[in-house]
Write a protein that holds these residues in place. Sequence first.
Motif: not given
Length: 315
Positions: A4-6, A26-35, A55-58
């Motif tokens: 899991c990478v942010v 396919g080996k990573w879940h990416v948390i896209m930390a975006c405004r 997943t996108i997170m604010h």
Amino acid sequence: RKGCVVITGASSGLGLATAKALAETGKWHVIMACRDFLKAERAAKSAGMPKENYTIMHLDLASLDSVKQFVDNFRRSGNPLDVLVCNAAVYQPTAKEPSFTAEGFELSVGTNHLGHFLLSRLLIDDLKQSDYPSKRLIIVGSITGNTNTLAGNVPPKANLGDLRGLARGLDGLNSSAMIDGGDFDGAKAYKDSKVCNMLTMQEFHRRYHEETGITFASLYPGCIATTGLFREHIPLFRLLFPPFQKFITKGFVSEAESGKRLAQVVSDPSLTKSGVYWSWNKNSSSFENQLSEEASDVEKARKVWEVSEKLVGLA
Ligand code: NDP
């Protein structure tokens, strides 16, 4: 399990290209930390990222409250934190006057350095708790740190001086909006912020690597002359900069190639050395680059760390 990478600022440019490169394995879940949630969602879709892998997170790095909120939300999501990539940045080369973050810090240093400083200090505990075999904290640097290149020597050069502006709060009211206490210069403020990024990575390495085994790294991904970073530059610059980099300096890299490079620093089993500033040669193979005198100054790194702790409310 998947890693899991942010990644901060994954809605365009290098961050998006890296998110795509990792999600596609396919080996990573990416948390896209975006405004900007909608922009990030559109970007992920049009890049064709498999939707189960992101997943996108604010996160608005220009607000320390937002940084804290992001950390809470991330913890509540139940995801482990295996790798954190501090990538987002603003660059205001043509600004005549400084602009400011929610807490009143000059915007480039406030976003690129102080926002990421608080984020990574808070998330270091989450990294420690992860059981992933190779945990990493990556802070994207810049060529400003290389004195062995022409581009690293183009004026205005980075210079943090004795940090008097930073120590006084970088607020442009009671003090200068520049770290060294000098007159505002948007291009220099950006370069100063990148020097802070590279100093912070090394200070993290000195303080935490032995105890935690976390790999701390920075990199210069190459000149990605087509990204949104140059959006505030004059139109003629934006027209001529990509061909100039392609044909004259030959430092140009595509967004896709730069994304592969940063994805390597996230996941390549051979890039686990800590405290390193990675660069790539003409054949796109990685090597450990030398940092400029200022960007490797141990005493300055400690001072930037201590002053930043006060500004973000950690000390
Ligand atoms: P982009 O402008 O394309 O990407 C920057 C990202 O940062 C965007 O996603 C942007 O979000 C985000 N961002 C800006 N401000 C904030 C904020 N307050 N909160 C959250 N996110 C924010 O530029 P690049 O891809 O070129 O830059 C990425 C990194 O690469 C930077 O660290 C830069 O210093 C570094 N770099 C770039 C080089 C180049 O040649 N382009 C060379 C060397 C280093 P939004 O989409 O909402 O605007």
